[in-house]
Write an enzyme that holds these catalytic residues in place. Structure first.
Site, PDB file in Angstrom:
ATOM      1  N   HIS A 156      -7.237  43.818  78.874  1.00  0.00           N
ATOM      2  CA  HIS A 156      -5.770  43.804  79.072  1.00  0.00           C
ATOM      3  C   HIS A 156      -5.279  42.380  78.879  1.00  0.00           C
ATOM      4  CE1 HIS A 156      -2.086  45.273  81.503  1.00  0.00           C
ATOM      5  NE2 HIS A 156      -1.788  44.083  80.996  1.00  0.00           N
ATOM      6  N   HIS A 162      -2.107  39.692  77.065  1.00  0.00           N
ATOM      7  CA  HIS A 162      -0.828  39.443  76.385  1.00  0.00           C
ATOM      8  C   HIS A 162      -0.985  38.209  75.497  1.00  0.00           C
ATOM      9  CE1 HIS A 162       1.462  42.296  78.921  1.00  0.00           C
ATOM     10  NE2 HIS A 162       0.517  41.989  79.804  1.00  0.00           N
ATOM     11  N   LYS A 184       0.604  52.291  75.549  1.00  0.00           N
ATOM     12  CA  LYS A 184       0.894  51.710  76.867  1.00  0.00           C
ATOM     13  C   LYS A 184       2.189  52.275  77.414  1.00  0.00           C
ATOM     14  CE  LYS A 184       0.567  48.707  80.291  1.00  0.00           C
ATOM     15  NZ  LYS A 184       0.582  47.248  80.318  1.00  0.00           N
ATOM     16  N   HIS A 223       1.064  50.751  83.239  1.00  0.00           N
ATOM     17  CA  HIS A 223       1.488  49.793  84.258  1.00  0.00           C
ATOM     18  C   HIS A 223       1.982  50.634  85.426  1.00  0.00           C
ATOM     19  CE1 HIS A 223       3.330  45.898  85.680  1.00  0.00           C
ATOM     20  NE2 HIS A 223       3.791  46.796  86.535  1.00  0.00           N
ATOM     21  N   HIS A 233      -4.439  46.748  85.993  1.00  0.00           N
ATOM     22  CA  HIS A 233      -4.316  45.671  87.004  1.00  0.00           C
ATOM     23  C   HIS A 233      -4.117  46.199  88.424  1.00  0.00           C
ATOM     24  CE1 HIS A 233      -0.201  46.523  85.801  1.00  0.00           C
ATOM     25  NE2 HIS A 233      -0.263  45.771  84.722  1.00  0.00           N
ATOM     26  N   ASP A 268      -4.957  40.595  82.216  1.00  0.00           N
ATOM     27  CA  ASP A 268      -3.490  40.582  82.243  1.00  0.00           C
ATOM     28  C   ASP A 268      -2.968  39.156  82.090  1.00  0.00           C
ATOM     29  OD1 ASP A 268      -0.949  41.639  82.217  1.00  0.00           O
ATOM     30  OD2 ASP A 268      -0.774  41.800  84.389  1.00  0.00           O
TER      31      ASP A 268
HETATM   32  O1  DOR Z   1       2.973  39.726  85.549  1.00  0.00           O
HETATM   33  C1  DOR Z   1       3.072  40.376  84.522  1.00  0.00           C
HETATM   34  N1  DOR Z   1       3.409  39.813  83.354  1.00  0.00           N
HETATM   35  N2  DOR Z   1       2.832  41.674  84.586  1.00  0.00           N
HETATM   36  C2  DOR Z   1       3.048  42.470  83.533  1.00  0.00           C
HETATM   37  O2  DOR Z   1       2.837  43.648  83.659  1.00  0.00           O
HETATM   38  C3  DOR Z   1       3.588  41.937  82.273  1.00  0.00           C
HETATM   39  C4  DOR Z   1       3.298  40.532  82.136  1.00  0.00           C
HETATM   40  C5  DOR Z   1       4.124  39.862  81.047  1.00  0.00           C
HETATM   41  O3  DOR Z   1       4.166  40.384  79.945  1.00  0.00           O
HETATM   42  O4  DOR Z   1       4.666  38.793  81.307  1.00  0.00           O
HETATM   43 ZN    ZN Z   2       0.021  43.198  81.355  1.00  0.00          ZN
END
Ligand code: DOR
Ligand code: ZN
Length: 334
Positions: free
Chosen positions: A14, A16, A96, A133, A168, A241
């Protein structure tokens, strides 16, 4: 002699990676520690067409062809079976589900699974993974994850062959919940939920750099997450995450949720597992169970960590990482 451990290179289930300039930083930092990663689709615009998925994957690969992006798409209300098929044909492994309004760029999220029945049916038929999520909007923030259990259970019941990931996990009640569901349901656990509690966010001065969604919870929750990670239960595996936001965006009156952990998560996890006498469980949690659940190959290469102190930088390319300026007792072997 310094203590060493060699494990298969981890897989981040997971992650980003963002877009534009930030992509250079995120791919560099993730690929230093991870062979592959499940790339989240909450970019702007979202990854919800085959063209966007392909161009995003190409962009990631152009940064580092050695890092394997496992591509996802973002579900939207009314997404048709043929649109799902087109995403699968473009290379998506998972879809997702962001409930509307619960986190970064989720305003256009899904209000109820009843609005994506056709979508989920198609995903099940195509053997795509559903990643969720899990927070129910507009309920008390510390109970939002728990409040989502009902929706999750309804989806699991309606689609008995669909593989589902509870992302998460932050609440001890979710550990029991996921453990009690069939093997086609798994959960990811982050480094920050294994290391922090709400005291690290608001116990002293308010710290926006430990603010994320779902919010880190209490000591009993963290302990239950640790026990799940140490248990050797293949349903629980690592997903960072890692979610960078620029320092200025975090240190603002509307601090964005998200913690940048890619550069430090592997040594921090090694440190935690070692301190708790669970080092023999590290490799399965970081590198094996996640790919196995997704029916993806784990990394063939290995990394070696040595017990050697290093200090985490205060800022990395404008982003404050998890454990900034703190010491971590493991480093990658040169
Ligand atoms: O804290 C987070 N940031 N939780 C998420 O689910 C998304 C992520 C984000 O993309 O900034
Ligand atoms: Zn995330």
């Amino acid at each position: 002699m310094e203590k060493e451990i060699t494990i298969r290179k981890p897989s981040d289930m997971h992650l980003h990676l963002r877009q534009g300039d930030m992509l250079k930083t995120t791919v560099r930092d993730a690929s230093a520690w991870f062979a592959q990663g499940v790339v989240m689709p909450n970019t702007v615009p979202a990854i919800n067409t085959p063209e966007r998925l392909i161009s995003y994957r190409d962009e990631i690969l152009s940064r580092n062809p050695g890092f394997k992006p496992i591509m996802s798409f973002k579900l939207y209300s009314g997404m048709s079976a043929s649109e799902v098929k087109a995403m699968a044909d473009a290379g998506a492994v998972l879809g997702k589900l962001y409930p509307a309004g619960v986190t970064t760029n989720s305003e256009d999220g899904v209000k109820s699974w009843l609005d994506i029945k056709e979508t989920l049916g198609a995903m099940s038929d195509l053997n795509l993974v559903l990643s969720i999520h899990c927070e129910w909007p507009d309920t008390f923030v510390l109970d939002r994850e728990y409040e989502y259990h009902r929706e999750f259970a309804a989806i699991a019941k309606a689609f008995p062959d669909l593989r589902m990931v509870f992302e998460h996990i932050s609440d001890r009640r979710s550990i029991n919940f996921v453990a009690g569901l069939p093997d086609r349901v798994a959960g990811t656990i982050t480094a920050h939920h294994l290391l922090l509690t709400l005291d690290d966010v608001i116990g002293a001065n308010m710290n926006p750099h430990t603010f994320c969604k779902p919010v880190v919870k209490g000591p009993a929750d963290r302990e239950a997450l640790r026990q799940a990670a140490f248990s050797g239960d293949k349903k629980f595996f690592f997903g960072s995450d890692s979610a960078p936001h620029l320092k200025a965006k975090k240190e603002s009156e509307a601090a964005a949720g998200g913690i940048y952990s890619s550069p430090v998560a592997v040594p921090l996890m090694t440190q935690l597992f070692e301190e708790k006498g669970k080092l023999e469980k590290l490799e399965n949690f970081m590198s094996v169970y996640g790919p196995a659940f997704y029916s993806i190959k784990p990394a063939e290469s290995c990394i070696t960590l040595v017990q050697k102190k290093s200090t985490i930088p205060a800022v990395i390319d404008g982003i404050v990482p998890l454990y900034a300026e703190k010491t971590v007792s493991w480093s990658i072997k040169a």
